[in-house]
Design a protein around this motif. Structure first.
Motif, PDB file in Angstrom:
ATOM      1  N   ILE A 161     -19.368  10.073  -1.649  1.00 23.18           N
ATOM      2  CA  ILE A 161     -19.062   9.550  -0.315  1.00 23.18           C
ATOM      3  C   ILE A 161     -18.879   8.034  -0.376  1.00 23.18           C
ATOM      4  CG2 ILE A 161     -20.015   9.212   2.002  1.00 23.18           C
ATOM      5  CD1 ILE A 161     -21.279  11.978   1.723  1.00 23.18           C
ATOM      6  N   VAL A 162     -19.669   7.367  -1.168  1.00 23.68           N
ATOM      7  CA  VAL A 162     -19.573   5.915  -1.284  1.00 23.68           C
ATOM      8  C   VAL A 162     -18.239   5.498  -1.902  1.00 23.68           C
ATOM      9  CG1 VAL A 162     -20.640   3.886  -2.360  1.00 23.68           C
ATOM     10  CG2 VAL A 162     -22.076   5.712  -1.462  1.00 23.68           C
ATOM     11  N   GLY A 163     -17.690   6.325  -2.750  1.00 22.09           N
ATOM     12  CA  GLY A 163     -16.451   5.971  -3.442  1.00 22.09           C
ATOM     13  C   GLY A 163     -15.175   6.278  -2.676  1.00 22.09           C
ATOM     14  N   ILE A 164     -15.273   6.890  -1.508  1.00 23.50           N
ATOM     15  CA  ILE A 164     -14.068   7.289  -0.777  1.00 23.50           C
ATOM     16  C   ILE A 164     -13.175   6.105  -0.406  1.00 23.50           C
ATOM     17  CG2 ILE A 164     -13.250   8.328   1.387  1.00 23.50           C
ATOM     18  CD1 ILE A 164     -15.404  10.447   1.018  1.00 23.50           C
ATOM     19  N   PRO A 165     -13.707   4.975   0.096  1.00 23.80           N
ATOM     20  CA  PRO A 165     -12.805   3.850   0.376  1.00 23.80           C
ATOM     21  C   PRO A 165     -12.086   3.352  -0.880  1.00 23.80           C
ATOM     22  CG  PRO A 165     -14.926   3.491   1.422  1.00 23.80           C
ATOM     23  CD  PRO A 165     -15.067   4.692   0.544  1.00 23.80           C
ATOM     24  N   PHE A 166     -12.782   3.372  -2.004  1.00 26.28           N
ATOM     25  CA  PHE A 166     -12.160   2.959  -3.261  1.00 26.28           C
ATOM     26  C   PHE A 166     -11.121   3.980  -3.720  1.00 26.28           C
ATOM     27  CE2 PHE A 166     -16.401   1.037  -3.248  1.00 26.28           C
ATOM     28  CZ  PHE A 166     -16.048  -0.299  -3.311  1.00 26.28           C
ATOM     29  N   ALA A 167     -11.378   5.256  -3.444  1.00 26.91           N
ATOM     30  CA  ALA A 167     -10.408   6.294  -3.789  1.00 26.91           C
ATOM     31  C   ALA A 167      -9.130   6.132  -2.983  1.00 26.91           C
ATOM     32  CB  ALA A 167     -11.014   7.679  -3.541  1.00 26.91           C
ATOM     33  N   ILE A 168      -9.264   5.835  -1.701  1.00 31.03           N
ATOM     34  CA  ILE A 168      -8.079   5.608  -0.865  1.00 31.03           C
ATOM     35  C   ILE A 168      -7.290   4.418  -1.394  1.00 31.03           C
ATOM     36  CG2 ILE A 168      -7.328   4.927   1.452  1.00 31.03           C
ATOM     37  CD1 ILE A 168      -9.758   6.581   2.489  1.00 31.03           C
ATOM     38  N   ALA A 169      -7.987   3.353  -1.758  1.00 26.63           N
ATOM     39  CA  ALA A 169      -7.306   2.180  -2.325  1.00 26.63           C
ATOM     40  C   ALA A 169      -6.645   2.523  -3.661  1.00 26.63           C
ATOM     41  CB  ALA A 169      -8.307   1.040  -2.509  1.00 26.63           C
ATOM     42  N   LYS A 187       3.453  -8.149  -9.956  1.00 29.17           N
ATOM     43  CA  LYS A 187       3.279  -7.827  -8.546  1.00 29.17           C
ATOM     44  C   LYS A 187       2.069  -6.933  -8.314  1.00 29.17           C
ATOM     45  CE  LYS A 187       6.534  -5.902  -6.164  1.00 29.17           C
ATOM     46  NZ  LYS A 187       7.785  -5.295  -5.650  1.00 29.17           N
ATOM     47  N   LEU A 188       1.696  -6.175  -9.318  1.00 32.24           N
ATOM     48  CA  LEU A 188       0.565  -5.254  -9.177  1.00 32.24           C
ATOM     49  C   LEU A 188      -0.789  -5.940  -9.384  1.00 32.24           C
ATOM     50  CD1 LEU A 188       2.107  -2.192 -10.988  1.00 32.24           C
ATOM     51  CD2 LEU A 188       1.345  -2.249  -8.624  1.00 32.24           C
ATOM     52  N   ILE A 189      -0.787  -7.184  -9.857  1.00 25.03           N
ATOM     53  CA  ILE A 189      -2.051  -7.871 -10.119  1.00 25.03           C
ATOM     54  C   ILE A 189      -2.888  -8.068  -8.852  1.00 25.03           C
ATOM     55  CG2 ILE A 189      -3.080 -10.047 -10.920  1.00 25.03           C
ATOM     56  CD1 ILE A 189      -0.839 -10.127 -13.030  1.00 25.03           C
ATOM     57  N   PRO A 190      -2.315  -8.574  -7.731  1.00 23.45           N
ATOM     58  CA  PRO A 190      -3.172  -8.756  -6.549  1.00 23.45           C
ATOM     59  C   PRO A 190      -3.816  -7.476  -6.042  1.00 23.45           C
ATOM     60  CG  PRO A 190      -1.106  -9.931  -6.267  1.00 23.45           C
ATOM     61  CD  PRO A 190      -0.970  -9.105  -7.508  1.00 23.45           C
ATOM     62  N   VAL A 191      -3.077  -6.364  -6.056  1.00 21.04           N
ATOM     63  CA  VAL A 191      -3.657  -5.110  -5.568  1.00 21.04           C
ATOM     64  C   VAL A 191      -4.661  -4.544  -6.564  1.00 21.04           C
ATOM     65  CG1 VAL A 191      -1.955  -3.459  -6.412  1.00 21.04           C
ATOM     66  CG2 VAL A 191      -3.120  -3.016  -4.289  1.00 21.04           C
ATOM     67  N   SER A 192      -4.513  -4.847  -7.847  1.00 22.75           N
ATOM     68  CA  SER A 192      -5.503  -4.368  -8.810  1.00 22.75           C
ATOM     69  C   SER A 192      -6.792  -5.185  -8.730  1.00 22.75           C
ATOM     70  CB  SER A 192      -4.938  -4.399 -10.230  1.00 22.75           C
ATOM     71  OG  SER A 192      -4.736  -5.719 -10.661  1.00 22.75           O
ATOM     72  N   LEU A 193      -6.699  -6.430  -8.298  1.00 21.95           N
ATOM     73  CA  LEU A 193      -7.894  -7.257  -8.134  1.00 21.95           C
ATOM     74  C   LEU A 193      -8.616  -6.974  -6.819  1.00 21.95           C
ATOM     75  CD1 LEU A 193      -6.674 -10.727  -9.426  1.00 21.95           C
ATOM     76  CD2 LEU A 193      -8.399  -9.263 -10.469  1.00 21.95           C
ATOM     77  N   PHE A 194      -7.859  -6.922  -5.724  1.00 20.68           N
ATOM     78  CA  PHE A 194      -8.439  -6.762  -4.392  1.00 20.68           C
ATOM     79  C   PHE A 194      -7.683  -5.683  -3.623  1.00 20.68           C
ATOM     80  CE2 PHE A 194      -8.756 -11.323  -5.542  1.00 20.68           C
ATOM     81  CZ  PHE A 194     -10.124 -11.388  -5.719  1.00 20.68           C
ATOM     82  N   PRO A 195      -7.989  -4.410  -3.852  1.00 13.60           N
ATOM     83  CA  PRO A 195      -7.200  -3.338  -3.238  1.00 13.60           C
ATOM     84  C   PRO A 195      -7.527  -3.034  -1.779  1.00 13.60           C
ATOM     85  CG  PRO A 195      -8.900  -2.393  -4.588  1.00 13.60           C
ATOM     86  CD  PRO A 195      -8.976  -3.884  -4.780  1.00 13.60           C
ATOM     87  N   LEU A 196      -8.705  -3.367  -1.338  1.00 13.93           N
ATOM     88  CA  LEU A 196      -9.096  -3.038   0.027  1.00 13.93           C
ATOM     89  C   LEU A 196      -8.557  -4.089   0.996  1.00 13.93           C
ATOM     90  CD1 LEU A 196     -12.768  -2.022  -0.744  1.00 13.93           C
ATOM     91  CD2 LEU A 196     -10.829  -0.515  -0.415  1.00 13.93           C
ATOM     92  N   GLY A 197      -8.107  -3.638   2.152  1.00 12.39           N
ATOM     93  CA  GLY A 197      -7.556  -4.559   3.141  1.00 12.39           C
ATOM     94  C   GLY A 197      -6.104  -4.909   2.886  1.00 12.39           C
ATOM     95  N   LYS A 198      -5.419  -4.099   2.107  1.00  9.76           N
ATOM     96  CA  LYS A 198      -3.998  -4.310   1.800  1.00  9.76           C
ATOM     97  C   LYS A 198      -3.218  -3.066   2.209  1.00  9.76           C
ATOM     98  CE  LYS A 198      -4.769  -8.011  -0.815  1.00  9.76           C
ATOM     99  NZ  LYS A 198      -4.678  -9.288  -0.236  1.00  9.76           N
ATOM    100  N   ARG A 199      -1.926  -3.252   2.421  1.00  9.72           N
ATOM    101  CA  ARG A 199      -1.051  -2.110   2.618  1.00  9.72           C
ATOM    102  C   ARG A 199       0.294  -2.410   1.987  1.00  9.72           C
ATOM    103  NH1 ARG A 199       0.940  -1.975   8.859  1.00  9.72           N
ATOM    104  NH2 ARG A 199       1.029  -4.214   9.083  1.00  9.72           N
ATOM    105  N   VAL A 200       0.998  -1.357   1.647  1.00  7.73           N
ATOM    106  CA  VAL A 200       2.299  -1.457   1.003  1.00  7.73           C
ATOM    107  C   VAL A 200       3.357  -1.171   2.061  1.00  7.73           C
ATOM    108  CG1 VAL A 200       3.768  -0.543  -0.810  1.00  7.73           C
ATOM    109  CG2 VAL A 200       1.311  -0.696  -1.173  1.00  7.73           C
ATOM    110  N   VAL A 201       4.344  -2.076   2.167  1.00  5.40           N
ATOM    111  CA  VAL A 201       5.423  -1.908   3.139  1.00  5.40           C
ATOM    112  C   VAL A 201       6.758  -2.075   2.422  1.00  5.40           C
ATOM    113  CG1 VAL A 201       4.054  -2.701   5.112  1.00  5.40           C
ATOM    114  CG2 VAL A 201       5.401  -4.336   3.811  1.00  5.40           C
ATOM    115  N   ASP A 202       7.812  -1.552   3.035  1.00  2.00           N
ATOM    116  CA  ASP A 202       9.154  -1.770   2.500  1.00  2.00           C
ATOM    117  C   ASP A 202       9.493  -3.245   2.617  1.00  2.00           C
ATOM    118  OD1 ASP A 202       9.646   0.874   1.849  1.00  2.00           O
ATOM    119  OD2 ASP A 202      10.446   1.351   3.834  1.00  2.00           O
ATOM    120  N   ALA A 203      10.209  -3.762   1.638  1.00  2.00           N
ATOM    121  CA  ALA A 203      10.577  -5.175   1.635  1.00  2.00           C
ATOM    122  C   ALA A 203      11.496  -5.508   2.803  1.00  2.00           C
ATOM    123  CB  ALA A 203      11.238  -5.541   0.310  1.00  2.00           C
TER     124      ALA A 203
END
Length: 132
Positions: free
Chosen positions: A32-40, A107-123
């Motif tokens: 249960i604790v890992g679910i937010p990390f799983a979503i990220a 481009k993948l470095i920021p999301v690999s460092l801090f994945p929570l609080g981010k979202r992916v959108v079309d350019a």
């Protein structure tokens, strides 16, 4: 051009990277604790699968828990993932054809460092430039 770059990316490592993030997400979802990390992790898998033509933006409603989770993620897994993306990106930039792939790895470095609080959108989306 985006389609061609995404297909080349998929063949030369994007599929394996996305599968790795997806497997990590499944393992993290067990607790249960890992679910937010799983979503990220699933979000990162989606971005790693098809990175060209998409951007990473900050989620404006992310709160203090995402910051706390990002610190925990950075200490346990984020810096290893970012190091892997840096080394892979440098290796891909050695060839002219690999330069766009290396840039996608960077481009993948920021999301690999801090994945929570981010979202992916079309350019092309109006939300692509929020927070930039």
């Amino acid at each position: 051009m985006r389609l061609l770059l995404n297909i080349i990316w998929l063949v030369f490592g994007g599929l394996f990277m996305a599968l790795g993030y997806a497997v990590a997400g499944v393992v993290l979802a067990i607790t249960i604790v890992g679910i937010p990390f799983a979503i990220a992790s699933f979000r990162m898998a989606n971005f790693a699968l098809w990175p060209f033509g998409r951007r990473l933006v900050d989620e404006p409603r992310a709160g203090a828990f995402s910051t706390l989770g990002n610190v925990l993620w950075l200490l346990l897994a984020g810096w290893w993932l970012a190091l892997g993306h840096v080394l892979t990106g440098i290796a891909q930039c050695v060839t002219i054809i690999g330069i766009p792939l290396g840039i996608a790895n960077f481009k993948l470095i920021p999301v690999s460092l801090f994945p929570l609080g981010k979202r992916v959108v079309d350019a092309d989306s109006p939300y692509a430039f929020i927070g930039r």
